[in-house]
Structures are given as structure tokens and as C-alpha cells.
Scaffold this active site. Structure first.
Site, mmCIF file in Angstrom:
data_model
loop_
_atom_site.group_PDB
_atom_site.id
_atom_site.type_symbol
_atom_site.label_atom_id
_atom_site.label_comp_id
_atom_site.label_asym_id
_atom_site.label_seq_id
_atom_site.Cartn_x
_atom_site.Cartn_y
_atom_site.Cartn_z
ATOM 1 N N ARG A 178 0.811 -1.225 0.000
ATOM 2 C CA ARG A 178 0.000 0.000 0.000
ATOM 3 C C ARG A 178 0.840 1.270 0.000
ATOM 4 N NH1 ARG A 178 -2.291 -3.742 -1.196
ATOM 5 N NH2 ARG A 178 -4.257 -4.583 -0.415
ATOM 6 N N SER A 228 -11.448 -1.891 2.459
ATOM 7 C CA SER A 228 -10.808 -2.204 3.741
ATOM 8 C C SER A 228 -10.370 -0.907 4.414
ATOM 9 C CB SER A 228 -9.595 -3.114 3.531
ATOM 10 O OG SER A 228 -9.984 -4.350 2.969
ATOM 11 N N GLU A 298 -6.131 2.719 6.340
ATOM 12 C CA GLU A 298 -5.754 2.675 4.929
ATOM 13 C C GLU A 298 -6.390 3.845 4.184
ATOM 14 O OE1 GLU A 298 -6.495 -0.537 1.417
ATOM 15 O OE2 GLU A 298 -5.531 -1.274 3.219
#
Length: 303
Positions: A178, A228, A298
């Protein structure tokens, strides 16, 4: 003079054909379906126009937000005093060789994966259900079901402040979990090149259908969310930790920890950005106190 008054005057002169929206609600441009108005939103229709606009914004000192599908963003309820450069019109794609594809940063991953499938090129089935654009996927090294963008990318063309436009090979992108070279807001992806493997379209379609079925069964796709909510902690799964702490279904206002998948915070109806942020904070606190694990969001808050 406020920056946006100067922007209005300059943009009309420098980019008379560019689509510009004033006080545009961010709720229309984020998958969470929340957020107040952004001061100005410009929608360039090419990499050249986008780079020129970013160059001008840098010279003028205008505050900029790069915006794709808004699938990883939380926008403030009171609005955002920024220039959102929306890449949605930069959504072209073409086959350039036996194993290669080029596409604009604004192309959705769903359309990119479908194009590759029709061309008989495998390696992007994992991306079909990720609700983002190619530009955002590069920046976040988006991934799912064992696949990630790092495996498919060969290079990107990007604009960098003080440097202009240049091509960057995949080895230079610093792609990790990420994150990428662009994670620190350094530069903007304009287009990307992908190197894929020949594969029968019916085989790719079968994989995509299977992953789609698994997503529908396990994820709360019927509600607005940003996917998510938390990064995967090393050695754990965020959803498992949250469920272990008894937080499934827990809510603050209209924001709720999904009862289908605890790793998702959803807009269960009428949620505000403040609701989501408060819920994220409470989930992090409870998980930290009960398990000792620090969850890292995130999703990205703007401004």
C-alpha cells in the site's frame, strides 16, 4: 484575493476548454458518499492538459488534491479549500504490443481488467473488483487475492514538481504494501504501461467471476465504503482483530463496522465524515487496549 478568484481568472485564459466545477460536493466523488464541497474541481481530458494544469498550480501556489474514483478518501463535512484535479476524463486504454497495454490514470480498474481479458492478456483479474482508478492503484500499489499492481506494471509516466513529465520504470517506483514513490504526495501519475501474460479470455473470465462471487459473499458491497478501512497488521488480519474485540455492528451515527466483514467501515445511512473518523478512532482504541496491536488506517483524510 482568495486563491480561487485568481484561479477562475487564470483558468479561463489558460484553459478555456477545460471543465471546471465550483463548490462541487465531494459526496458525489467518493465511494463513501460523504464530504462537503471542494472549492474548485478541474477535469482535464489528457495527460498533457493535466500536467500543464499541475505545472500552473505549482507556479501559482494553488493547493491541489489529485482525485480519481475517490475510493480511498474521507472528505471533510465542512468542505475542502483545494483545487481537485479529477482524472476521470483521462480514461483511455490501448494495446501497444504482444504483451503490453497503456492506459490513462483515470481508467477504472474494472474497465482495465475487462479490456485485458478481451485482449487475451492475464494478470489483472485480481483488480477487477477494486473500486479505484489506475492512477490511484499505482500510488497505493493496490492489491487483492494475492495479486498487486507491482506484478503487472512496467512503467508509468508522471508529473513531478520542479521536474515536469518523465517516464519512471517499475523498479524506481518503490512499490510495497500500500505504498509507492507517490505516497508522500510527490508527483502525479498520468498514464501507465503494463506487461501481461497471454491467457485465454474464458480462463480469465472464470477467475474474475470466482473473485466477484467471493467478494459479494464476504464484503458489504451493498453499502458505501472505502473498502478495507485498515492496513493489514504484520502477523494479523485487521478484520479478525476487530471481530475478536466484539466490534462487529458497532456504530457511531451513520457509520458502522460491517456485520458482514469487520474490516470494513460502512456508511449505513446518513453518515458524516465526523462519524467515520470517530468510529475509526474508537475501533483503533479498543483493538489497541485489548490486543496490543495498533491498527493503521488505509483510508486517507483530506484535507
Amino acid at each position: 484575493m482568495p486563491w480561487f478568484d485568481r484561479f477562475d481568472a487564470v483558468i479561463e485564459q489558460e484553459f478555456p476548454d477545460m471543465e471546471v466545477l465550483k463548490e462541487e460536493p465531494m459526496a458525489k466523488h467518493t465511494t463513501f458518499r460523504l464530504g462537503g464541497p471542494v472549492r474548485r474541481m478541474a477535469r482535464p481530458d489528457s495527460a498533457r492538459a493535466c500536467a500543464a494544469l499541475l505545472e500552473l498550480a505549482e507556479a501559482q501556489g494553488w493547493p491541489v488534491l489529485l482525485l480519481g474514483n475517490g475510493s480511498n478518501l474521507l472528505a471533510a463535512d465542512e468542505g475542502i479549500d483545494l483545487l481537485a484535479v479529477h482524472t476521470g476524463r483521462m480514461d483511455w486504454v490501448e494495446r501497444t504490443g504482444e504483451r503490453t497495454i497503456r492506459a490513462g490514470a483515470g481508467l477504472t480498474l474494472a474497465r482495465l481488467a475487462s479490456f485485458a481479458m478481451r485482449e487475451g492478456l492475464g494478470g489483472l483479474a485480481f483488480a477487477h473488483g477494486i473500486p479505484g482508478t489506475l492512477g490511484g492503484a499505482v500510488c497505493m500499489n493496490a492489491g487483492a487475492y494475492g495479486g498487486e499492481m507491482k506484478q503487472a506494471l512496467s512503467a508509468v509516466t508522471a508529473w513531478f514538481p520542479g521536474e515536469g513529465v518523465r517516464r519512471v520504470a517499475v523498479e524506481e517506483l518503490d512499490l510495497g504494501y500500500r505504498r509507492s514513490l507517490f505516497s508522500g504526495k510527490r508527483g502525479a501519475v498520468l498514464e501507465a504501461e503494463l506487461l501481461l501474460e497471454p491467457e485465454a479470455p474464458e480462463v480469465i473470465r472464470a477467475v474474475m467471476d470466482d473473485l466477484s462471487r467471493r467478494r459479494r459473499e464476504k464484503q458489504p458491497l451493498e453499502y458505501p465504503s472505502a473498502g478495507s478501512t485498515f492496513k493489514r497488521p504484520e502477523g494479523y488480519f485487521a478484520g479478525g482483530l476487530i471481530e475478536q474485540c466484539g466490534l462487529k455492528g458497532f456504530r457511531v451515527g451513520g457509520a458502522q463496522v460491517s456485520e458482514k466483514h469487520a474490516g470494513f467501515i460502512i456508511n449505513a445511512g446518513g453518515a458524516s465524515c465526523a462519524d467515520v473518523l470517530a468510529l475509526i478512532g474508537e475501533v483503533r482504541r479498543v483493538v489497541r487496549e485489548r490486543t496490543g496491536v495498533e491498527l493503521e488506517p488505509e483510508v486517507r483524510m483530506v484535507p
